[in-house]
Write an enzyme that holds these catalytic residues in place. Structure first.
Site, PDB file in Angstrom:
ATOM      1  N   TYR A   3       0.833  -1.208   0.000  1.00 45.64           N
ATOM      2  CA  TYR A   3       0.000   0.000   0.000  1.00 45.64           C
ATOM      3  C   TYR A   3       0.865   1.254   0.000  1.00 45.64           C
ATOM      4  CZ  TYR A   3      -3.616   3.284   1.683  1.00 45.64           C
ATOM      5  OH  TYR A   3      -4.474   4.345   1.842  1.00 45.64           O
ATOM      6  N   LYS A  21       1.298   4.767  -2.380  1.00 44.55           N
ATOM      7  CA  LYS A  21       1.062   6.107  -1.851  1.00 44.55           C
ATOM      8  C   LYS A  21       2.329   6.960  -1.911  1.00 44.55           C
ATOM      9  CE  LYS A  21      -3.290   5.878  -1.017  1.00 44.55           C
ATOM     10  NZ  LYS A  21      -4.216   6.698  -1.827  1.00 44.55           N
TER      11      LYS A  21
END
Length: 246
Positions: free
Chosen positions: A155, A159
């Site tokens: 993740y 980002k």
């Protein structure tokens, strides 16, 4: 109000739930006409549109896969057709799948990065082409980019990419009076964050911040509101909105 004296217009991707929903509501309260984007939950998007219009605001729902450039071009077209232009784009859409690097399913990695990286790029590209002078582009990162918690690598990789492209976008928009920033929430009480976590984990994360609570979507929306409106001298930044969570 924008330069021609009309109501400012915001497009919020992922606006049908979680942080995006709170952002759509807050920007409407700030006096903006709001396009609430959804990918699959039409009913939820129409619910927030009804809430805004019943309160005296202006809102529409638009749809499309944020990683599909044609779908997002059509969504931007729909906003411009309805309201005459776009001043603020908030890209709150995203998915989160957690797991250790050693065993992470690469199909899940590809699916997540398609939404979180390609999607952010497509939305940023459309925004860079269409946002009017005096406007703002706001992407979403995460405080875990700085916190480096185990299992968040897939993740965080996406980002961190969003942060990089946003900061470069701010420089590429030189001379156009458009700001580009990223907001990096900490633990926030949304379905995306709470999914799969037991009560003990949630309680520990709530205790980790000096303010000793989880963030609420409205806490994040407050910062987005500032960046979308009065914060004209905040540009090319990543804003950590996490109550002091390290």
């Amino acid at each position: 109000m924008n330069a021609v004296g009309t109501r400012r217009v915001a497009l919020v991707t992922g606006g049908s739930g979680g942080i995006g929903r709170a952002v759509a509501r807050r920007l409407a309260e700030d006096g903006m006409a709001v396009a609430v984007h959804y990918a699959g939950n039409r009913a939820a998007a129409e619910e927030i549109v009804a809430e805004i219009t019943e309160a005296g605001g202006q809102a529409i729902a638009v749809t499309g896969d944020i990683a599909d450039e044609n779908a997002m071009a059509a969504a931007f077209d729909a906003v411009e057709s309805a309201f005459g232009g776009i001043d603020v784009v908030v890209n709150a859409a995203g998915i989160m799948i957690l797991g250790p690097i050693a065993t992470f399913d690469l199909a899940d990695l590809d699916r997540m990065h398609r939404t979180n990286i390609r999607g952010a790029f497509v939305v940023s590209q459309q925004a860079a082409r269409r946002v009017r002078a005096g406007g703002a582009i706001i992407n979403f990162s995460t405080s875990v980019v700085r916190g480096q918690a185990p299992n968040y690598a897939p993740y965080v990789a996406g980002k961190a990419a969003v942060e990089g492209m946003t900061l470069i976008l701010a420089r590429e928009l030189r001379g156009r009076d458009i700001t580009a920033n990223a907001v990096a929430p900490g633990p926030t009480a949304t379905p995306l964050f709470l999914n799969g976590k037991d009560e003990a984990t949630i309680a520990a994360l709530a205790k980790a911040a000096p303010l000793e609570r989880l963030g609420e979507p409205a806490d994040i929306a407050e910062t987005v509101s500032h960046l979308a409106g009065p914060a004209r001298w905040v540009n090319g930044q990543v804003i950590y909105v996490n109550g002091g969570f390290a």
